[in-house]
Design a protein around this motif. Structure first.
Motif, PDB file in Angstrom:
ATOM      1  N   UNK A 107     -55.598 -25.452  32.019  1.00 27.74           N
ATOM      2  CA  UNK A 107     -56.292 -25.081  33.250  1.00 27.74           C
ATOM      3  C   UNK A 107     -55.446 -25.163  34.486  1.00 27.74           C
ATOM      4  N   UNK A 108     -54.944 -26.455  34.582  1.00 25.14           N
ATOM      5  CA  UNK A 108     -54.092 -26.944  35.776  1.00 25.14           C
ATOM      6  C   UNK A 108     -52.766 -26.245  35.709  1.00 25.14           C
ATOM      7  N   UNK A 109     -52.176 -25.797  34.684  1.00 21.29           N
ATOM      8  CA  UNK A 109     -50.966 -25.163  34.480  1.00 21.29           C
ATOM      9  C   UNK A 109     -51.197 -23.452  34.891  1.00 21.29           C
ATOM     10  N   UNK A 110     -52.520 -23.169  34.612  1.00 22.68           N
ATOM     11  CA  UNK A 110     -52.696 -21.726  34.595  1.00 22.68           C
ATOM     12  C   UNK A 110     -52.919 -21.474  36.261  1.00 22.68           C
ATOM     13  N   UNK A 111     -53.584 -22.313  36.759  1.00 21.90           N
ATOM     14  CA  UNK A 111     -53.697 -22.235  38.423  1.00 21.90           C
ATOM     15  C   UNK A 111     -52.727 -22.299  38.942  1.00 21.90           C
ATOM     16  N   UNK A 112     -51.586 -23.205  38.489  1.00 26.58           N
ATOM     17  CA  UNK A 112     -50.405 -23.102  39.336  1.00 26.58           C
ATOM     18  C   UNK A 112     -49.560 -21.862  39.064  1.00 26.58           C
ATOM     19  N   UNK A 113     -49.360 -21.661  37.792  1.00 29.61           N
ATOM     20  CA  UNK A 113     -48.335 -20.707  37.376  1.00 29.61           C
ATOM     21  C   UNK A 113     -48.791 -18.976  37.148  1.00 29.61           C
ATOM     22  N   UNK A 114     -50.139 -19.032  36.870  1.00 35.55           N
ATOM     23  CA  UNK A 114     -50.798 -17.618  36.498  1.00 35.55           C
ATOM     24  C   UNK A 114     -51.790 -17.035  37.486  1.00 35.55           C
ATOM     25  N   UNK A 116     -51.552 -17.115  40.871  1.00 39.30           N
ATOM     26  CA  UNK A 116     -51.353 -16.026  42.064  1.00 39.30           C
ATOM     27  C   UNK A 116     -51.190 -14.692  41.762  1.00 39.30           C
ATOM     28  N   UNK A 117     -51.122 -14.098  40.225  1.00 37.13           N
ATOM     29  CA  UNK A 117     -51.190 -12.925  40.160  1.00 37.13           C
ATOM     30  C   UNK A 117     -52.615 -12.647  39.314  1.00 37.13           C
ATOM     31  N   UNK A 118     -52.884 -13.355  38.380  1.00 34.20           N
ATOM     32  CA  UNK A 118     -54.273 -13.079  37.554  1.00 34.20           C
ATOM     33  C   UNK A 118     -55.254 -13.541  38.066  1.00 34.20           C
ATOM     34  N   UNK A 119     -55.471 -14.428  38.900  1.00 32.06           N
ATOM     35  CA  UNK A 119     -56.585 -14.838  39.951  1.00 32.06           C
ATOM     36  C   UNK A 119     -57.136 -16.063  38.939  1.00 32.06           C
ATOM     37  N   UNK A 120     -57.870 -16.915  39.861  1.00 37.50           N
ATOM     38  CA  UNK A 120     -58.305 -18.061  39.030  1.00 37.50           C
ATOM     39  C   UNK A 120     -59.258 -17.904  37.740  1.00 37.50           C
ATOM     40  N   UNK A 121     -59.770 -16.888  37.933  1.00 42.39           N
ATOM     41  CA  UNK A 121     -60.806 -16.555  36.788  1.00 42.39           C
ATOM     42  C   UNK A 121     -60.056 -15.376  35.762  1.00 42.39           C
ATOM     43  N   UNK A 122     -58.989 -15.042  35.769  1.00 41.65           N
ATOM     44  CA  UNK A 122     -58.361 -14.156  34.960  1.00 41.65           C
ATOM     45  C   UNK A 122     -58.690 -12.706  35.378  1.00 41.65           C
ATOM     46  N   UNK A 123     -59.192 -12.503  36.245  1.00 40.37           N
ATOM     47  CA  UNK A 123     -59.737 -11.175  36.610  1.00 40.37           C
ATOM     48  C   UNK A 123     -58.704 -10.219  37.130  1.00 40.37           C
ATOM     49  N   UNK A 124     -57.476 -10.590  37.284  1.00 41.73           N
ATOM     50  CA  UNK A 124     -56.440  -9.905  37.951  1.00 41.73           C
ATOM     51  C   UNK A 124     -56.508  -9.828  39.426  1.00 41.73           C
ATOM     52  N   UNK A 125     -57.143 -10.750  40.103  1.00 38.06           N
ATOM     53  CA  UNK A 125     -57.250 -10.529  41.600  1.00 38.06           C
ATOM     54  C   UNK A 125     -56.592 -11.400  42.266  1.00 38.06           C
ATOM     55  N   UNK A 126     -55.561 -12.000  41.720  1.00 43.97           N
ATOM     56  CA  UNK A 126     -54.776 -13.138  42.714  1.00 43.97           C
ATOM     57  C   UNK A 126     -54.332 -12.708  43.970  1.00 43.97           C
TER      58      UNK A 126
END
Length: 194
Positions: A107-114, A116-126
Protein backbone atom coordinates in the motif's frame (compact mmCIF):
# COMPACT_ATOMS: atom_id res chain seq x y z
CA UNK A 1 76.69 14.71 41.46
CA UNK A 2 74.48 11.83 40.47
CA UNK A 3 71.51 14.18 40.18
CA UNK A 4 73.53 16.46 37.93
CA UNK A 5 74.33 13.57 35.57
CA UNK A 6 70.64 12.67 35.40
CA UNK A 7 69.74 16.21 34.38
CA UNK A 8 72.54 16.27 31.84
CA UNK A 9 71.40 12.95 30.29
CA UNK A 10 67.77 14.11 30.26
CA UNK A 11 68.75 17.40 28.66
CA UNK A 12 70.83 15.73 25.95
CA UNK A 13 67.97 13.29 25.26
CA UNK A 14 65.42 16.12 25.00
CA UNK A 15 67.67 18.15 22.67
CA UNK A 16 68.30 15.06 20.51
CA UNK A 17 64.56 14.31 20.23
CA UNK A 18 63.75 17.94 19.42
CA UNK A 19 66.52 18.08 16.79
CA UNK A 20 65.30 14.81 15.23
CA UNK A 21 61.72 16.06 15.05
CA UNK A 22 62.84 19.38 13.59
CA UNK A 23 65.09 17.73 11.01
CA UNK A 24 62.52 15.18 9.86
CA UNK A 25 59.62 17.65 9.75
CA UNK A 26 61.45 20.07 7.44
CA UNK A 27 62.81 17.59 4.92
CA UNK A 28 59.69 17.33 2.67
CA UNK A 29 57.05 20.07 2.63
CA UNK A 30 54.62 17.90 0.64
CA UNK A 31 54.68 15.06 3.15
CA UNK A 32 51.80 14.81 5.60
CA UNK A 33 53.89 12.75 7.96
CA UNK A 34 53.53 9.12 8.74
CA UNK A 35 51.03 7.26 6.62
CA UNK A 36 48.53 4.92 8.18
CA UNK A 37 47.26 2.36 5.65
CA UNK A 38 48.57 4.15 2.53
CA UNK A 39 46.89 1.57 0.32
CA UNK A 40 43.61 3.33 1.10
CA UNK A 41 44.49 6.13 -1.32
CA UNK A 42 47.47 4.68 -3.21
CA UNK A 43 45.64 1.54 -4.29
CA UNK A 44 47.20 -1.13 -6.44
CA UNK A 45 43.96 -2.05 -8.18
CA UNK A 46 43.17 -0.78 -11.65
CA UNK A 47 40.47 1.85 -12.08
CA UNK A 48 37.61 0.77 -14.42
CA UNK A 49 38.70 3.24 -17.10
CA UNK A 50 42.40 2.31 -17.02
CA UNK A 51 44.17 0.03 -19.46
CA UNK A 52 44.83 -3.37 -17.98
CA UNK A 53 47.49 -5.76 -19.32
CA UNK A 54 45.82 -8.69 -17.55
CA UNK A 55 43.05 -8.96 -20.15
CA UNK A 56 43.33 -9.67 -23.88
CA UNK A 57 41.35 -6.59 -24.89
CA UNK A 58 43.32 -4.38 -22.48
CA UNK A 59 40.21 -3.10 -20.66
CA UNK A 60 39.72 -3.21 -16.91
CA UNK A 61 35.91 -2.98 -17.01
CA UNK A 62 34.83 -6.33 -18.40
CA UNK A 63 31.38 -7.55 -19.41
CA UNK A 64 30.17 -10.35 -17.11
CA UNK A 65 30.49 -13.86 -18.55
CA UNK A 66 27.50 -15.08 -20.55
CA UNK A 67 24.78 -16.74 -18.47
CA UNK A 68 25.82 -15.18 -15.16
CA UNK A 69 23.31 -13.45 -12.92
CA UNK A 70 24.23 -10.52 -10.64
CA UNK A 71 23.95 -11.16 -6.93
CA UNK A 72 20.43 -10.39 -5.74
CA UNK A 73 19.04 -10.20 -9.29
CA UNK A 74 15.81 -11.99 -10.13
CA UNK A 75 15.39 -13.16 -13.72
CA UNK A 76 12.21 -12.36 -15.60
CA UNK A 77 12.45 -14.25 -18.88
CA UNK A 78 9.36 -12.88 -20.57
CA UNK A 79 9.92 -10.51 -23.50
CA UNK A 80 8.43 -7.05 -23.70
CA UNK A 81 5.77 -8.12 -26.22
CA UNK A 82 2.07 -8.89 -26.07
CA UNK A 83 2.90 -12.61 -26.28
CA UNK A 84 5.35 -12.21 -23.37
CA UNK A 85 2.63 -10.37 -21.44
CA UNK A 86 0.07 -13.12 -22.07
CA UNK A 87 2.55 -15.89 -21.24
CA UNK A 88 3.56 -14.15 -18.01
CA UNK A 89 -0.14 -13.83 -17.19
CA UNK A 90 -0.52 -17.61 -17.38
CA UNK A 91 2.75 -18.74 -15.78
CA UNK A 92 3.93 -16.15 -13.24
CA UNK A 93 2.54 -16.28 -9.72
CA UNK A 94 3.27 -14.03 -6.75
CA UNK A 95 5.99 -15.79 -4.69
CA UNK A 96 5.73 -13.68 -1.52
CA UNK A 97 3.51 -14.47 1.43
CA UNK A 98 0.05 -12.91 1.35
CA UNK A 99 0.15 -11.37 4.82
CA UNK A 100 -0.65 -8.04 6.46
CA UNK A 101 2.97 -6.84 6.49
CA UNK A 102 3.40 -7.32 2.73
CA UNK A 103 -0.05 -5.82 2.09
CA UNK A 104 0.76 -2.73 4.19
CA UNK A 105 4.13 -2.25 2.53
CA UNK A 106 2.50 -2.72 -0.88
CA UNK A 107 0.00 0.00 0.00
CA UNK A 108 2.80 2.43 0.92
CA UNK A 109 4.71 1.62 -2.28
CA UNK A 110 1.54 2.00 -4.36
CA UNK A 111 0.78 5.38 -2.79
CA UNK A 112 4.33 6.62 -3.50
CA UNK A 113 4.87 5.27 -7.01
CA UNK A 114 1.48 4.48 -8.54
CA UNK A 115 -1.12 6.81 -7.04
CA UNK A 116 0.05 9.95 -8.89
CA UNK A 117 -1.52 8.42 -12.02
CA UNK A 118 -3.80 5.62 -10.79
CA UNK A 119 -5.18 7.52 -7.78
CA UNK A 120 -5.16 6.43 -4.14
CA UNK A 121 -8.09 4.06 -4.72
CA UNK A 122 -6.93 2.84 -8.15
CA UNK A 123 -9.76 4.53 -10.04
CA UNK A 124 -7.45 6.32 -12.49
CA UNK A 125 -7.99 9.74 -10.91
CA UNK A 126 -4.50 10.65 -9.70
CA UNK A 127 -2.92 14.11 -9.58
CA UNK A 128 -1.38 13.67 -13.03
CA UNK A 129 -4.84 13.20 -14.52
CA UNK A 130 -6.04 16.38 -12.79
CA UNK A 131 -3.29 18.23 -14.66
CA UNK A 132 -4.58 17.17 -18.07
CA UNK A 133 -2.79 13.88 -18.75
CA UNK A 134 -4.76 10.85 -19.98
CA UNK A 135 -6.33 8.75 -17.24
CA UNK A 136 -5.26 5.14 -16.78
CA UNK A 137 -8.13 2.66 -16.53
CA UNK A 138 -9.74 1.94 -13.18
CA UNK A 139 -8.56 -1.27 -11.55
CA UNK A 140 -12.11 -2.24 -10.57
CA UNK A 141 -14.18 -0.95 -13.53
CA UNK A 142 -11.84 -0.29 -16.47
CA UNK A 143 -10.71 -2.29 -19.49
CA UNK A 144 -7.07 -3.10 -20.17
CA UNK A 145 -5.57 -1.71 -23.37
CA UNK A 146 -4.26 -5.23 -24.00
CA UNK A 147 -7.73 -6.75 -23.70
CA UNK A 148 -9.87 -7.87 -20.78
CA UNK A 149 -11.10 -6.23 -17.62
CA UNK A 150 -8.57 -4.61 -15.29
CA UNK A 151 -10.15 -6.43 -12.34
CA UNK A 152 -9.14 -9.75 -13.96
CA UNK A 153 -5.44 -8.93 -14.36
CA UNK A 154 -3.29 -11.74 -12.95
CA UNK A 155 -0.06 -11.50 -10.96
CA UNK A 156 2.05 -12.11 -14.05
CA UNK A 157 0.29 -9.50 -16.19
CA UNK A 158 0.65 -6.82 -13.53
CA UNK A 159 4.29 -7.78 -12.88
CA UNK A 160 5.02 -7.64 -16.62
CA UNK A 161 3.41 -4.18 -16.85
CA UNK A 162 5.34 -2.82 -13.84
CA UNK A 163 8.57 -4.25 -15.23
CA UNK A 164 8.23 -3.02 -18.83
CA UNK A 165 5.48 -0.41 -18.76
CA UNK A 166 2.67 -0.02 -21.27
CA UNK A 167 1.29 2.93 -23.27
CA UNK A 168 1.95 6.13 -21.26
CA UNK A 169 3.19 4.18 -18.25
CA UNK A 170 6.96 3.76 -18.26
CA UNK A 171 8.89 0.91 -16.70
CA UNK A 172 9.23 0.92 -12.92
CA UNK A 173 11.93 -1.77 -12.91
CA UNK A 174 14.56 0.74 -11.79
CA UNK A 175 12.37 2.21 -9.03
CA UNK A 176 10.87 -0.96 -7.57
CA UNK A 177 12.90 -4.05 -6.74
CA UNK A 178 11.26 -7.38 -7.72
CA UNK A 179 10.07 -8.06 -4.17
CA UNK A 180 8.59 -4.56 -3.96
CA UNK A 181 6.73 -5.13 -7.24
CA UNK A 182 5.15 -8.24 -5.74
CA UNK A 183 4.06 -6.26 -2.69
CA UNK A 184 2.46 -3.63 -4.93
CA UNK A 185 0.65 -6.42 -6.79
CA UNK A 186 -0.71 -7.71 -3.47
CA UNK A 187 -2.22 -4.28 -2.89
CA UNK A 188 -3.46 -3.87 -6.49
CA UNK A 189 -5.49 -7.08 -6.11
CA UNK A 190 -7.23 -5.40 -3.17
CA UNK A 191 -7.99 -2.35 -5.37
CA UNK A 192 -9.41 -4.59 -8.10
CA UNK A 193 -12.17 -5.63 -5.69
CA UNK A 194 -13.27 -2.09 -4.69
Amino acid sequence: MLAMNKYKVLGITAVTIAATILATSCKDNKSTGWEYAPNMYEHIAYDPDQKNPNFKDGKTAQVPPAGTIPLGFTRFDYPNTKDGYLQAGLEVKNPIAQNKANFDEGKVLFEHYCSPCHGVTGQGDGLVVQHGFPAPPSYSKGQSSRGGAMKELTDGKIYHTITYGVNSMGSYASQLAPEERWKVITYVHHLQNL
